[in-house]
Scaffold this active site. Structure first.
Site, mmCIF file in Angstrom:
data_model
loop_
_atom_site.group_PDB
_atom_site.id
_atom_site.type_symbol
_atom_site.label_atom_id
_atom_site.label_comp_id
_atom_site.label_asym_id
_atom_site.label_seq_id
_atom_site.Cartn_x
_atom_site.Cartn_y
_atom_site.Cartn_z
ATOM 1 N N LYS A 128 -14.987 3.306 -1.711
ATOM 2 C CA LYS A 128 -15.093 2.825 -3.102
ATOM 3 C C LYS A 128 -15.969 1.576 -3.235
ATOM 4 O O LYS A 128 -16.579 1.361 -4.279
ATOM 5 C CB LYS A 128 -13.704 2.554 -3.680
ATOM 6 C CG LYS A 128 -12.934 3.827 -4.027
ATOM 7 C CD LYS A 128 -11.643 3.528 -4.748
ATOM 8 C CE LYS A 128 -10.913 4.802 -5.083
ATOM 9 N NZ LYS A 128 -9.706 4.582 -5.894
ATOM 10 N N ASP A 174 -10.389 4.266 -12.592
ATOM 11 C CA ASP A 174 -9.001 3.943 -12.189
ATOM 12 C C ASP A 174 -8.375 2.968 -13.191
ATOM 13 O O ASP A 174 -7.204 3.107 -13.560
ATOM 14 C CB ASP A 174 -8.977 3.284 -10.795
ATOM 15 C CG ASP A 174 -9.153 4.302 -9.674
ATOM 16 O OD1 ASP A 174 -8.769 5.468 -9.852
ATOM 17 O OD2 ASP A 174 -9.686 3.913 -8.615
HETATM 18 P P1 NAP Z 1 -4.931 -0.909 -0.021
HETATM 19 O O1 NAP Z 1 -6.195 -1.438 -0.603
HETATM 20 O O2 NAP Z 1 -4.858 -0.568 1.421
HETATM 21 O O3 NAP Z 1 -3.776 -2.004 -0.357
HETATM 22 C C1 NAP Z 1 -2.478 -1.837 0.153
HETATM 23 C C2 NAP Z 1 -1.552 -2.890 -0.443
HETATM 24 O O4 NAP Z 1 -0.216 -2.591 -0.007
HETATM 25 C C3 NAP Z 1 -1.841 -4.332 0.034
HETATM 26 O O5 NAP Z 1 -1.550 -5.236 -1.013
HETATM 27 C C4 NAP Z 1 -0.844 -4.501 1.184
HETATM 28 O O6 NAP Z 1 -0.447 -5.841 1.392
HETATM 29 C C5 NAP Z 1 0.341 -3.741 0.645
HETATM 30 N N1 NAP Z 1 1.244 -3.289 1.697
HETATM 31 C C6 NAP Z 1 1.002 -2.356 2.650
HETATM 32 N N2 NAP Z 1 2.090 -2.211 3.442
HETATM 33 C C7 NAP Z 1 3.028 -3.077 2.981
HETATM 34 C C8 NAP Z 1 4.350 -3.400 3.382
HETATM 35 N N3 NAP Z 1 4.944 -2.778 4.419
HETATM 36 N N4 NAP Z 1 5.030 -4.324 2.671
HETATM 37 C C9 NAP Z 1 4.453 -4.947 1.607
HETATM 38 N N5 NAP Z 1 3.205 -4.688 1.171
HETATM 39 C C10 NAP Z 1 2.487 -3.767 1.868
HETATM 40 O O7 NAP Z 1 -4.470 0.432 -0.784
HETATM 41 P P2 NAP Z 1 -4.807 0.881 -2.289
HETATM 42 O O8 NAP Z 1 -6.051 1.685 -2.295
HETATM 43 O O9 NAP Z 1 -4.695 -0.312 -3.173
HETATM 44 O O10 NAP Z 1 -3.607 1.919 -2.584
HETATM 45 C C11 NAP Z 1 -2.258 1.463 -2.653
HETATM 46 C C12 NAP Z 1 -1.364 2.632 -3.051
HETATM 47 O O11 NAP Z 1 -1.706 3.081 -4.356
HETATM 48 C C13 NAP Z 1 -1.457 3.857 -2.142
HETATM 49 O O12 NAP Z 1 -0.150 4.340 -1.933
HETATM 50 C C14 NAP Z 1 -2.241 4.858 -2.959
HETATM 51 O O13 NAP Z 1 -1.873 6.187 -2.667
HETATM 52 C C15 NAP Z 1 -1.821 4.498 -4.374
HETATM 53 N N6 NAP Z 1 -2.846 4.841 -5.380
HETATM 54 C C16 NAP Z 1 -2.490 5.659 -6.407
HETATM 55 C C17 NAP Z 1 -3.423 5.990 -7.370
HETATM 56 C C18 NAP Z 1 -3.050 6.909 -8.496
HETATM 57 O O14 NAP Z 1 -3.951 7.465 -9.120
HETATM 58 N N7 NAP Z 1 -1.787 7.054 -8.823
HETATM 59 C C19 NAP Z 1 -4.729 5.464 -7.304
HETATM 60 C C20 NAP Z 1 -5.060 4.607 -6.239
HETATM 61 C C21 NAP Z 1 -4.100 4.297 -5.281
HETATM 62 P P3 NAP Z 1 -1.258 -6.831 2.403
HETATM 63 O O15 NAP Z 1 -2.400 -7.371 1.604
HETATM 64 O O16 NAP Z 1 -0.250 -7.868 2.760
HETATM 65 O O17 NAP Z 1 -1.702 -5.988 3.574
#
Ligand code: NAP
Length: 269
Positions: A63, A99
């Site tokens: 992205k 998004d």
């Molecule tokens: P990302 O950039 O990898 O960010 C992950 C986030 O989760 C970070 O803030 C991370 O915190 C936190 N995290 C991970 N493990 C954790 C834990 N054990 N305890 C507390 N915080 C934790 O991922 P992303 O692209 O933002 O996506 C995040 C989620 O959103 C995914 O599950 C994805 O499937 C979902 N999503 C859904 C949609 C939809 O259309 N519904 C769209 C996009 C994403 P740190 O900074 O501390 O590592």
């Protein structure tokens, strides 16, 4: 018309099923394929898109990586610093971000108020960045909290919203109107919540953007406490619907997209 999604890996994407169903329902002759693209081949793939495609979706981990190879960005994609949709216009690759508005459209569809409301985001990753921007633009008061507090502060500063950590988080939970989980906690894990056991907002609507499973522990806990909830499906569908409109100029049948995505999610498990 050729469309598709580029990402790596791409084995579990729901987009081809939902976009193909929408194209068929609209009577548009087009194909939408999952095009797995390893990071080293992003540039070559985008050149192929420029020559042969009307557009593509872009997903993890590309992205941000696609941006240097594009010819232009929408104001939203530029402000968010991430692209999830590319449109080919007169041989130019233009990056968009659906998004952010997709999340807001999901709230609107569910009748959830956000203008002037206090929204607390858990997480500071890519999804949080788009949602924080989208909600701020839509008139919500946004605060971000994250496991790694520096990332919350950095993101809050970049978007121009607040951040909370430590004891202030408890107070923010009590007073927020919207609590939004944008972390990956709960993804394919129905027993884990991003909030400690027994801690929930007092009156907020709780939104979890994780959509696999559709009912996360956070949502079940919130429902058991009598709180209004919304899952991650509406955001997924609406970001796709807005991308469809950018490519085709036609509003898709969103009910068809919901049905196809739900069917595909059952297949994926
Ligand atoms: P990302 O950039 O990898 O960010 C992950 C986030 O989760 C970070 O803030 C991370 O915190 C936190 N995290 C991970 N493990 C954790 C834990 N054990 N305890 C507390 N915080 C934790 O991922 P992303 O692209 O933002 O996506 C995040 C989620 O959103 C995914 O599950 C994805 O499937 C979902 N999503 C859904 C949609 C939809 O259309 N519904 C769209 C996009 C994403 P740190 O900074 O501390 O590592």
């Amino acid at each position: 018309m050729k469309l598709g999604i580029i990402g790596y890996p791409l084995s579990h994407t729901i987009s081809p099923a939902m976009q193909t169903a929408a194209l068929e329902a609209a009577g548009i002759e087009a194909t939408y394929r999952a095009i797995e693209t390893a990071p080293a081949f992003v540039r070559a793939r985008l050149n192929e898109v420029r020559r042969e495609f009307r557009g593509v979706n872009v997903t993890i981990p590309h992205k941000q990586a696609v941006i240097p190879f594009l010819d232009g960005l929408s104001p939203e994609a530029s402000a968010i610093g991430a692209v999830n949709t590319v449109v080919v216009q007169d041989g130019q690759l233009i990056g968009h971000n659906t998004d952010a508005p997709g999340f807001v459209r999901g709230l609107e569809e569910a009748g959830i108020e956000y203008r002037g409301r206090k929204a607390l985001l858990l997480g500071a990753g890519g999804a949080a960045r788009a949602i924080a921007y989208g909600l701020k633009q839509a008139g919500a008061q946004v605060a971000i909290s994250n496991r790694t507090p520096e990332r919350a502060r950095e993101l809050a500063e970049a978007v121009g919203v607040g951040s909370v950590s430590g004891s202030l988080l408890e107070a923010a939970l009590k007073t927020c109107d919207l609590l939004i989980n944008t972390t990956s906690v709960g993804l394919k894990d129905p027993q884990t919540s991003p909030l400690p056991e027994g801690i929930l907002p007092r009156h907020a609507t709780v939104v979890d953007i994780v959509y696999n499973p559709l009912e996360t522990k956070l949502l079940r806990d919130a429902q058991a406490a009598g709180l209004n909830t919304l899952g991650g499906f509406p955001m997924l569908i609406w970001q796709g619907a807005l991308a469809f409109e950018l490519w085709t100029g036609v509003k898709p049948d969103v009910r068809v997209m919901y049905a196809a995505a739900q069917k595909q999610l059952k297949v994926e498990g």
